[in-house]
Design an enzyme around this catalytic site. Structure first.
Site, PDB file in Angstrom:
ATOM      1  N   HIS A  28      -4.414   0.209   0.616  1.00 28.29           N
ATOM      2  CA  HIS A  28      -3.585   0.939   1.587  1.00 28.29           C
ATOM      3  C   HIS A  28      -3.701   2.448   1.390  1.00 28.29           C
ATOM      4  CE1 HIS A  28      -0.450  -2.478   2.400  1.00 28.29           C
ATOM      5  NE2 HIS A  28      -1.685  -2.913   2.452  1.00 28.29           N
ATOM      6  N   GLU A  48      -1.000   4.746   8.667  1.00 26.93           N
ATOM      7  CA  GLU A  48      -1.239   3.819   7.548  1.00 26.93           C
ATOM      8  C   GLU A  48      -2.524   3.043   7.828  1.00 26.93           C
ATOM      9  OE1 GLU A  48       1.549   0.820   5.156  1.00 26.93           O
ATOM     10  OE2 GLU A  48       0.519  -0.158   6.820  1.00 26.93           O
TER      11      GLU A  48
HETATM   12  P1  0O2 Z   1       4.146  -5.417   9.135  1.00 27.73           P
HETATM   13  O1  0O2 Z   1       4.780  -6.277  10.151  1.00 27.73           O
HETATM   14  O2  0O2 Z   1       2.783  -5.911   8.718  1.00 27.73           O
HETATM   15  O3  0O2 Z   1       4.127  -3.958   9.518  1.00 27.73           O
HETATM   16  P2  0O2 Z   1       7.202  -0.168   3.247  1.00 27.73           P
HETATM   17  O4  0O2 Z   1       7.583  -1.643   3.248  1.00 27.73           O
HETATM   18  O5  0O2 Z   1       5.994   0.119   4.130  1.00 27.73           O
HETATM   19  O6  0O2 Z   1       8.363   0.707   3.568  1.00 27.73           O
HETATM   20  P3  0O2 Z   1       5.669  -0.022   0.829  1.00 27.73           P
HETATM   21  O7  0O2 Z   1       6.149  -0.703  -0.422  1.00 27.73           O
HETATM   22  O8  0O2 Z   1       4.969   1.272   0.652  1.00 27.73           O
HETATM   23  O9  0O2 Z   1       6.886   0.211   1.788  1.00 27.73           O
HETATM   24  O10 0O2 Z   1       4.759  -0.981   1.621  1.00 27.73           O
HETATM   25  P4  0O2 Z   1       3.512  -1.802   1.074  1.00 27.73           P
HETATM   26  O11 0O2 Z   1       4.047  -3.013   0.378  1.00 27.73           O
HETATM   27  O12 0O2 Z   1       2.560  -0.929   0.358  1.00 27.73           O
HETATM   28  O13 0O2 Z   1       2.852  -2.220   2.443  1.00 27.73           O
HETATM   29  C1  0O2 Z   1       3.599  -2.779   3.443  1.00 27.73           C
HETATM   30  C2  0O2 Z   1       2.687  -3.556   4.396  1.00 27.73           C
HETATM   31  O14 0O2 Z   1       1.645  -4.236   3.658  1.00 27.73           O
HETATM   32  C3  0O2 Z   1       3.469  -4.641   5.086  1.00 27.73           C
HETATM   33  O15 0O2 Z   1       4.030  -4.090   6.233  1.00 27.73           O
HETATM   34  C4  0O2 Z   1       2.399  -5.690   5.372  1.00 27.73           C
HETATM   35  O16 0O2 Z   1       1.636  -5.326   6.508  1.00 27.73           O
HETATM   36  C5  0O2 Z   1       1.502  -5.577   4.138  1.00 27.73           C
HETATM   37  N1  0O2 Z   1       1.949  -6.473   3.064  1.00 27.73           N
HETATM   38  C6  0O2 Z   1       2.512  -6.104   1.898  1.00 27.73           C
HETATM   39  N2  0O2 Z   1       2.778  -7.179   1.131  1.00 27.73           N
HETATM   40  C7  0O2 Z   1       2.361  -8.258   1.810  1.00 27.73           C
HETATM   41  C8  0O2 Z   1       2.335  -9.670   1.537  1.00 27.73           C
HETATM   42  O17 0O2 Z   1       2.771 -10.146   0.484  1.00 27.73           O
HETATM   43  N3  0O2 Z   1       1.811 -10.477   2.507  1.00 27.73           N
HETATM   44  C9  0O2 Z   1       1.310  -9.979   3.679  1.00 27.73           C
HETATM   45  N4  0O2 Z   1       0.806 -10.851   4.559  1.00 27.73           N
HETATM   46  N5  0O2 Z   1       1.325  -8.662   3.985  1.00 27.73           N
HETATM   47  C10 0O2 Z   1       1.838  -7.816   3.056  1.00 27.73           C
HETATM   48  P5  0O2 Z   1       5.440  -4.591   6.751  1.00 27.73           P
HETATM   49  O18 0O2 Z   1       6.168  -3.430   7.328  1.00 27.73           O
HETATM   50  O19 0O2 Z   1       6.154  -5.367   5.699  1.00 27.73           O
HETATM   51  O20 0O2 Z   1       5.097  -5.578   7.873  1.00 27.73           O
END
Ligand code: 0O2
Length: 229
Positions: free
Chosen positions: A151, A170
């Site tokens: 990411h 992103e």
């Molecule tokens: P969507 O519907 O895909 O947009 P944040 O949650 O962004 O405020 P953080 O911790 O920086 O904070 O986010 P992270 O964990 O680096 O990245 C978030 C995104 O990565 C998620 O977006 C998902 O798209 C993806 N992601 C992270 N963990 C997982 C997982 O375990 N399984 C899957 N399938 N995708 C994951 P959103 O907003 O949660 O959802």
């Protein structure tokens, strides 16, 4: 709250809101701010997609193959933005969204091999007009769920009519195999009726491990065939 409930609630509240002139003006202002924000983020997505396509074609000229298999993009929907602001306990304003949500503009890049992911990251890092503001390597450090992906959040300049503005985008970069797992796992987990027990979570994690092994094996075969170290 699903899409239907969101619109029903908004429409139910509207007649009461529009009777009050100052509320109506505020409502129009919020709506206009939101449209402007959407335009800025949409344009930022286009800037990154164009750069990725140029990098991909340049790579193909140099190495006779494309590191990028597919590029998808999306703007976060108003409902998701409101949901995320609520979850984080933030005010429901465009200002709060702009300052705190770095994933309103999202691009997903799928690559053939793991080495292609790092090539794309390197190519993006070399752009001196893109400012990397967040970087997470969930390939070297997978999430407990088994999720793997690279990411980046990149601040991108957008040249508007009379000014230059920056917007964060992103970028999730992963192999086709990682994308297969992430898409299905996301579908399974976010189904309203889904009952994800610890056993099922563990099974999904094991699937992610197997997929990661296959990715490594495909990478080795690719290196061997092309006499690469
Ligand atoms: P969507 O519907 O895909 O947009 P944040 O949650 O962004 O405020 P953080 O911790 O920086 O904070 O986010 P992270 O964990 O680096 O990245 C978030 C995104 O990565 C998620 O977006 C998902 O798209 C993806 N992601 C992270 N963990 C997982 C997982 O375990 N399984 C899957 N399938 N995708 C994951 P959103 O907003 O949660 O959802």
């Amino acid at each position: 709250m699903d899409d239907k409930d969101f619109y029903i609630e908004a429409l139910d509240n509207l007649p009461a809101l529009v009777e009050n002139k100052s509320v109506k003006e505020q409502f129009q202002q919020v709506f206009y701010d939101f449209l402007q924000l959407q335009h800025l983020y949409d344009s930022a997505i286009e800037v990154v997609k164009t750069s990725l396509s140029i990098l991909d074609s340049e790579f193909s000229v140099k190495f006779q193959r494309n590191p990028i298999h597919n590029i998808e993009s999306r703007l976060k929907s108003p409902q998701s933005i409101i949901g995320k602001l609520r979850k984080k306990g933030l005010p429901l304003t465009t200002d709060a969204a702009q300052k705190n949500l770095l994933d309103m503009a999202g691009i997903r890049v799928t690559c053939c091999y793991i080495s292609d992911i790092y090539a794309v990251v390197e190519m993006l890092s070399q752009r001196d007009d893109f400012v990397i503001i967040k970087q997470k390597d969930y390939i070297k450090n997978p999430k407990p769920s088994g999720y793997r992906s690279y990411h980046l959040v990149v601040n991108v300049p957008v040249y508007l009519w009379s000014q230059k503005k920056y917007a964060p985008v992103e970028i999730q970069i992963r192999t086709i195999a990682m994308d297969f797992w992430a898409s299905l796992e996301h579908q399974l987990k976010y189904k309203p009726s889904a009952a994800i027990t610890p056993e099922i979570s563990e099974e999904l994690r094991v699937c992610a491990e197997r997929i990661a092994e296959t990715d490594m094996q495909m990478q080795r075969i690719f290196m061997e065939i092309n006499n690469l170290d």
